[in-house]
Structures are given as C-alpha cells and as structure tokens.
Motif scaffolding. Structure first.
Motif, PDB file in Angstrom:
ATOM      1  N   ARG A 122       0.838  -1.220   0.000  1.00 35.67           N
ATOM      2  CA  ARG A 122       0.000   0.000   0.000  1.00 35.67           C
ATOM      3  C   ARG A 122       0.864   1.258   0.000  1.00 35.67           C
ATOM      4  O   ARG A 122       0.575   2.220  -0.717  1.00 35.67           O
ATOM      5  CB  ARG A 122      -0.946   0.005   1.205  1.00 35.67           C
ATOM      6  CG  ARG A 122      -2.156  -0.881   1.024  1.00 35.67           C
ATOM      7  CD  ARG A 122      -3.234  -0.613   2.067  1.00 35.67           C
ATOM      8  NE  ARG A 122      -2.785  -0.676   3.439  1.00 35.67           N
ATOM      9  CZ  ARG A 122      -2.723  -1.786   4.173  1.00 35.67           C
ATOM     10  NH1 ARG A 122      -3.072  -2.933   3.655  1.00 35.67           N
ATOM     11  NH2 ARG A 122      -2.306  -1.741   5.422  1.00 35.67           N
ATOM     12  N   LEU A 123       1.920   1.255   0.798  1.00 36.40           N
ATOM     13  CA  LEU A 123       2.819   2.413   0.822  1.00 36.40           C
ATOM     14  C   LEU A 123       3.485   2.620  -0.532  1.00 36.40           C
ATOM     15  O   LEU A 123       3.616   3.760  -1.001  1.00 36.40           O
ATOM     16  CB  LEU A 123       3.883   2.245   1.909  1.00 36.40           C
ATOM     17  CG  LEU A 123       3.401   2.357   3.348  1.00 36.40           C
ATOM     18  CD1 LEU A 123       4.551   2.034   4.304  1.00 36.40           C
ATOM     19  CD2 LEU A 123       2.837   3.733   3.638  1.00 36.40           C
ATOM     20  N   GLN A 124       3.895   1.526  -1.172  1.00 40.11           N
ATOM     21  CA  GLN A 124       4.516   1.642  -2.486  1.00 40.11           C
ATOM     22  C   GLN A 124       3.530   2.208  -3.506  1.00 40.11           C
ATOM     23  O   GLN A 124       3.888   3.041  -4.329  1.00 40.11           O
ATOM     24  CB  GLN A 124       5.044   0.288  -2.963  1.00 40.11           C
ATOM     25  CG  GLN A 124       5.803   0.366  -4.279  1.00 40.11           C
ATOM     26  CD  GLN A 124       7.026   1.256  -4.187  1.00 40.11           C
ATOM     27  OE1 GLN A 124       7.868   1.050  -3.344  1.00 40.11           O
ATOM     28  NE2 GLN A 124       7.124   2.249  -5.052  1.00 40.11           N
ATOM     29  N   LYS A 125       2.262   1.786  -3.434  1.00 40.61           N
ATOM     30  CA  LYS A 125       1.243   2.319  -4.336  1.00 40.61           C
ATOM     31  C   LYS A 125       1.045   3.813  -4.090  1.00 40.61           C
ATOM     32  O   LYS A 125       0.925   4.597  -5.034  1.00 40.61           O
ATOM     33  CB  LYS A 125      -0.077   1.570  -4.171  1.00 40.61           C
ATOM     34  CG  LYS A 125      -1.142   2.020  -5.166  1.00 40.61           C
ATOM     35  CD  LYS A 125      -2.419   1.259  -4.999  1.00 40.61           C
ATOM     36  CE  LYS A 125      -3.497   1.666  -5.953  1.00 40.61           C
ATOM     37  NZ  LYS A 125      -3.567   3.035  -6.365  1.00 40.61           N
ATOM     38  N   GLU A 126       1.027   4.208  -2.813  1.00 45.13           N
ATOM     39  CA  GLU A 126       0.897   5.630  -2.490  1.00 45.13           C
ATOM     40  C   GLU A 126       2.065   6.431  -3.049  1.00 45.13           C
ATOM     41  O   GLU A 126       1.880   7.522  -3.593  1.00 45.13           O
ATOM     42  CB  GLU A 126       0.827   5.837  -0.972  1.00 45.13           C
ATOM     43  CG  GLU A 126      -0.508   5.503  -0.364  1.00 45.13           C
ATOM     44  CD  GLU A 126      -0.524   5.799   1.125  1.00 45.13           C
ATOM     45  OE1 GLU A 126      -0.049   6.886   1.527  1.00 45.13           O
ATOM     46  OE2 GLU A 126      -1.016   4.938   1.889  1.00 45.13           O
ATOM     47  N   VAL A 127       3.275   5.896  -2.922  1.00 51.11           N
ATOM     48  CA  VAL A 127       4.462   6.565  -3.460  1.00 51.11           C
ATOM     49  C   VAL A 127       4.332   6.704  -4.970  1.00 51.11           C
ATOM     50  O   VAL A 127       4.593   7.772  -5.533  1.00 51.11           O
ATOM     51  CB  VAL A 127       5.751   5.800  -3.077  1.00 51.11           C
ATOM     52  CG1 VAL A 127       6.945   6.292  -3.881  1.00 51.11           C
ATOM     53  CG2 VAL A 127       6.030   5.924  -1.597  1.00 51.11           C
ATOM     54  N   ASP A 128       3.925   5.639  -5.631  1.00 50.59           N
ATOM     55  CA  ASP A 128       3.756   5.685  -7.092  1.00 50.59           C
ATOM     56  C   ASP A 128       2.700   6.716  -7.498  1.00 50.59           C
ATOM     57  O   ASP A 128       2.911   7.494  -8.433  1.00 50.59           O
ATOM     58  CB  ASP A 128       3.370   4.306  -7.638  1.00 50.59           C
ATOM     59  CG  ASP A 128       4.493   3.286  -7.538  1.00 50.59           C
ATOM     60  OD1 ASP A 128       5.668   3.689  -7.344  1.00 50.59           O
ATOM     61  OD2 ASP A 128       4.192   2.076  -7.628  1.00 50.59           O
ATOM     62  N   ASP A 129       1.574   6.719  -6.792  1.00 48.49           N
ATOM     63  CA  ASP A 129       0.503   7.679  -7.096  1.00 48.49           C
ATOM     64  C   ASP A 129       0.972   9.117  -6.879  1.00 48.49           C
ATOM     65  O   ASP A 129       0.713  10.000  -7.702  1.00 48.49           O
ATOM     66  CB  ASP A 129      -0.739   7.402  -6.255  1.00 48.49           C
ATOM     67  CG  ASP A 129      -1.433   6.099  -6.622  1.00 48.49           C
ATOM     68  OD1 ASP A 129      -1.147   5.552  -7.710  1.00 48.49           O
ATOM     69  OD2 ASP A 129      -2.257   5.628  -5.812  1.00 48.49           O
ATOM     70  N   LEU A 130       1.663   9.355  -5.772  1.00 49.30           N
ATOM     71  CA  LEU A 130       2.163  10.705  -5.498  1.00 49.30           C
ATOM     72  C   LEU A 130       3.208  11.127  -6.521  1.00 49.30           C
ATOM     73  O   LEU A 130       3.258  12.288  -6.936  1.00 49.30           O
ATOM     74  CB  LEU A 130       2.729  10.790  -4.082  1.00 49.30           C
ATOM     75  CG  LEU A 130       1.703  10.734  -2.963  1.00 49.30           C
ATOM     76  CD1 LEU A 130       2.406  10.599  -1.617  1.00 49.30           C
ATOM     77  CD2 LEU A 130       0.819  11.969  -2.979  1.00 49.30           C
ATOM     78  N   SER A 131       4.012  10.192  -6.939  1.00 54.25           N
ATOM     79  CA  SER A 131       5.020  10.486  -7.951  1.00 54.25           C
ATOM     80  C   SER A 131       4.361  10.897  -9.270  1.00 54.25           C
ATOM     81  O   SER A 131       4.795  11.860  -9.924  1.00 54.25           O
ATOM     82  CB  SER A 131       5.912   9.263  -8.164  1.00 54.25           C
ATOM     83  OG  SER A 131       6.873   9.518  -9.144  1.00 54.25           O
TER      84      SER A 131
END
Length: 87
Positions: free
Chosen positions: A52-61
């Motif tokens: 989930r954190l990785q998905k959030e990082v990708d989305d924010l990026s």
C-alpha cells in the motif's frame, strides 16, 4: 567472522516480529499495546502495508510529475527537484 555469529535465535526473531507489529497501524488500533497478533498475521499485514505504501508513493510520484509538467520551470530547477526527490 563465522556464520554462526550471524544466526538469530527464535526468541530474538519473535521479539523482532512483535516489534514489527507495533509499527503497523492496522494492528495497533484497539490493542492497547498488547502483542496478541500471530507471527503469520504480522508478516502478512507487513507485506500488505508495504505494498500500500509503495502504491501511495507511485501515485504521489505521478501527481507530482503532472504538476511539474504544468509548471513553467527551468531545466536547472527540474534537475534540482529530480535530485531532491531521488534522495
């Protein structure tokens, strides 16, 4: 240094897993500090939380890229921001 000195005991492993469980928000709610979750649950929740954190990082990026694309910035500003974000 021998390989035996790097081995972890079962007690040390259990202590690390319980400490890992305290870092997971979904396991901390309503537990009042008790370590009642199983090792399997803690490890599964940890993997899920990291995904989930990785998905959030990708989305924010992606959102940041869109914002930067719409801004009028110089190439040196863009390079600076890119270097800053990669740290």
């Amino acid at each position: 240094m021998s390989g035996a000195s790097n081995k972890i005991t079962d007690d040390e492993l259990n202590a690390l897993i319980l400490r890992l469980g305290t870092l997971l928000p979904q396991l901390n709610h309503g537990r009042h500090g008790r370590a009642s979750s199983s090792t399997t649950k803690i490890l599964k929740e940890t993997c899920s939380y990291i995904r989930r954190l990785q998905k959030e990082v990708d989305d924010l990026s992606k959102r940041l890229s869109k914002c930067l694309d719409s801004m009028d910035i110089t190439s040196s500003d863009a390079e600076f921001l890119t270097n800053l974000l990669q740290q």
